[in-house]
Design an enzyme around this catalytic site. Structure first.
Site, PDB file in Angstrom:
ATOM      1  CG  HIS A 258     -42.593 -16.630  27.997  1.00  0.00           C
ATOM      2  ND1 HIS A 258     -43.393 -17.098  28.552  1.00  0.00           N
ATOM      3  CD2 HIS A 258     -43.270 -16.167  27.104  1.00  0.00           C
ATOM      4  CE1 HIS A 258     -44.348 -17.663  28.099  1.00  0.00           C
ATOM      5  NE2 HIS A 258     -44.342 -16.270  27.056  1.00  0.00           N
TER       6      HIS A 258
ATOM      7  CB  CYS B 280     -49.532 -18.914  41.650  1.00  0.00           C
ATOM      8  SG  CYS B 280     -50.822 -18.640  41.031  1.00  0.00           S
TER       9      CYS B 280
HETATM   10  C1  PEP Z   1     -50.492 -15.296  35.997  1.00  0.00           C
HETATM   11  O1  PEP Z   1     -51.418 -15.160  35.633  1.00  0.00           O
HETATM   12  O2  PEP Z   1     -50.520 -14.992  37.203  1.00  0.00           O
HETATM   13  C2  PEP Z   1     -50.253 -17.234  35.973  1.00  0.00           C
HETATM   14  C3  PEP Z   1     -49.405 -17.060  37.381  1.00  0.00           C
HETATM   15  O3  PEP Z   1     -50.558 -18.218  35.256  1.00  0.00           O
HETATM   16  P1  PEP Z   1     -49.338 -18.025  34.138  1.00  0.00           P
HETATM   17  O4  PEP Z   1     -48.383 -16.839  33.716  1.00  0.00           O
HETATM   18  O5  PEP Z   1     -49.123 -19.196  33.755  1.00  0.00           O
HETATM   19  O6  PEP Z   1     -50.616 -17.144  33.131  1.00  0.00           O
END
Ligand code: PEP
Ligand code: MG
Length: 558
Positions: free
Chosen positions: A184, A478
């Site tokens: 994070h 993403c």
């Molecule tokens: C991912 O897992 O790459 C993603 C974009 O979702 P999150 O980071 O919210 O789990």
């Protein structure tokens, strides 16, 4: 001078004096003699100081949830019963720091005994105790320091509460001893555009005030540099920020092939500057820290805020991604020995289908009242049958463009089958790396396995992109890998149609794409795909671009 090496987690260079996250204060031995009146006054002064500090942090918090948590702490510390109980403890022989500690220990035990939501708040009480005790002892407030001038923040790691009020004008860069590139802390640093290095052994030995430089791309930190070096590095960084701020327009390769550059957001507040659209609207924020799910009306209002900000633009809303690293108290999920492999993401709908249907209905209502081009996708889809059920449910709710995230290797291997049902795929490389390599994304020790340049991950990305090209459906990325300007060339070369990232990362990726033709990107992708290791893939990709006959060569080897 001392060179330290960590993992580059948020690109950019920064320089300045380092200051560490202040540790919680140690409780001194009980004072033998004291004036009860003075101790009571000290408690009152500490309450005022802590309440004012927390209120200021709430006002400047980056996201609504963090602000709410901080405001709840302000209310807790201003609770009259706390001062009354401290007075009683002081009359009973405790000095101010011990009175505060004793009183909050009683509250803590009561919260723990109550269980559920209150039990989850005990860390807020511990934080309050630390702050009040520090104020009584005249020590710096635990948490992010404010030396009154810009600096580099160093810490073992940062808790979400520490990062909530990070002021970008003050914190020029971030170095942590722990954490990993998909933790994070790293995601937040990229969101805020703060250069960061994680997992930097030895950083905690550097003394407060020492001058240092950090390179958030290579992960190199140099401590003990001169004032001239600090001035030069920061001037260059400022010039770069100004130049990038002027970069605009849609994502394109040098020969005009479009690669949409979209934003990852958690709320309308994250939309900074002009963007082509939103590729990942994480909706978890709305659900955090509450006993009940948000109502239909609350959700409609939140979605409408985002849709209204981008009329005519594409906005991909991800349905609730709960569980594992995003636990939600109101779902009352059973304790799982292995939550990352448990009931999370779309799987929550198996147990509580109403959470998903309420959300889809709210998205549809908000979309109907807005001009935006609203797409919807589900997280943690594993099978084509799940993709079929989700997309059908979207269509029943009047949401015409429905897709799935590819985060599980099983889904990546069956990308073509997913696309029989889904209108688009969006690859979440953070989770896809975690599940492909069986390596917890929060575990800095395994950061080498979570490297997006791992050939096995690139192979999965290649087959998903090829599945999209075959049927003419969009396949975007993403995850955090989309924000790496060099890796973006690989993704474009594989046939990925959009890249979604923190808005601040977009200019660098835009520049990188604009400096290479689609053919060059394809050659870079081929070289990365054929490389035997992440290091070789990294080295091979820019080398391939340098050898191109048609003016390639802006790639920067690491
Ligand atoms: C991912 O897992 O790459 C993603 C974009 O979702 P999150 O980071 O919210 O789990
Ligand atoms: Mg994910």
């Amino acid at each position: 001078m001392r060179e330290l090496r960590g993992i580059g987690a948020s690109p950019g260079a920064a320089a300045g004096p380092v200051y560490r996250l202040a540790p919680p204060p140690a409780l001194p031995p009980l004072a033998q003699t004291f004036d009860p009146g003075a101790e009571k006054a000290a408690v009152r002064a500490a309450v005022l100081a802590v309440a004012a500090d927390l209120a200021r942090r709430a006002d400047t918090a980056r996201d609504a949830t963090a602000a709410e948590v901080l405001r709840a702490q302000v209310m807790m510390v201003q609770d009259e019963t706390l001062i009354d109980a401290a007075d009683v403890a002081i009359d009973g022989g405790a000095d101010a720091p011990h009175a505060i500690t004793d009183v909050l220990a009683v509250h803590r035990a009561a919260f723990e005994a109550a269980g559920g939501y209150l039990a989850e708040r005990v860390s807020d009480l511990d934080d309050l105790r630390d702050r009040l005790v520090a104020a009584c002892l005249g020590l710096p407030m635990p948490g992010v320091p404010n030396p009154g001038h810009p600096y580099l923040l160093i810490a073992r790691d940062l808790a979400p509460a520490d990062t909530a009020g990070l002021e970008t004008a003050l914190v020029l860069g971030l170095v942590t001893a722990e954490g990993g590139p998909t933790s994070h802390t790293a995601i937040l640093a990229r969101t805020l555009g703060i250069p960061a290095v994680v997992r930097c052994a030895g950083i905690l030995d550097v003394t407060d005030g020492a001058l240092a430089t950090l390179d958030g791309a290579s992960g190199v930190v140099v401590a003990g540099v001169s004032t001239e070096t600090v001035t030069t590095v920061n001037a260059a960084r400022l010039a770069e920020i100004e130049r990038r701020a002027r970069s605009q327009g849609p994502g394109r390769t040098a020969d005009g092939h479009p690669i949409a550059l979209l934003a990852n957001i958690g709320s309308a507040r994250d939309l900074t500057g002009e963007v082509e659209g939103v590729g990942l609207f994480r909706t978890e924020l709305l659900y955090l820290d509450r006993n009940d799910p948000p109502s239909h009306e609350e959700q409609v209002a939140a979605y409408r805020d985002v849709f209204a900000a981008l009329p005519g633009r594409k906005i991909v809303v991800r349905t609730l991604d709960a569980g594992a690293d995003k636990p939600l108290p109101f779902l009352r999920l059973a304790d799982e020995p292995n939550p990352a492999l448990g009931v999370r993401g779309l799987r929550v709908a198996r147990q509580t289908p109403a959470v998903l249907t309420t959300q889809l209905a709210a998205i549809a209502t908000a979309a109907a009242a807005a001009d935006a081009d609203v797409w919807v996708m589900a997280p943690m889809v594993a099978t084509a049958a799940e993709a079929a059920a989700f997309t059908e449910s979207c269509r029943e709710h009047g949401l015409p463009t429905a897709g799935v995230m590819i985060e599980v290797p099983a889904a990546a291997l069956r990308a073509s089958q997913m696309l029989c049902h889904a209108d688009f795929l969006s690859i979440g490389t953070n989770d896809l790396s975690q599940y492909t390599f069986a390596a917890d994304r929060m575990c800095g020790d395994l950061a080498d396995l979570l490297d997006p340049w791992q050939p096995a991950l690139i192979a999965l990305l290649a087959s998903c992109a090829a599945a999209g090209v075959e049927v003419g459906k969009p396949v975007g990325v993403c995850g955090e890998s989309a924000a790496d300007p060099d890796f973006a060339l690989v993704l474009a070369g594989l046939g990925i149609t959009s890249l979604s990232m923190a808005p601040r990362s977009i200019p660098a990726v835009r520049e990188s794409l604009a400096a290479h033709t689609l053919d060059e990107c394809r050659q870079i992708a081929e070289a990365a795909l054929a490389a035997p290791s992440p290091a070789a893939a990294r080295a091979a990709a820019p080398a391939a671009s340098r050898q191109l006959p048609l003016g390639g060569g802006t790639g920067s080897p690491r």
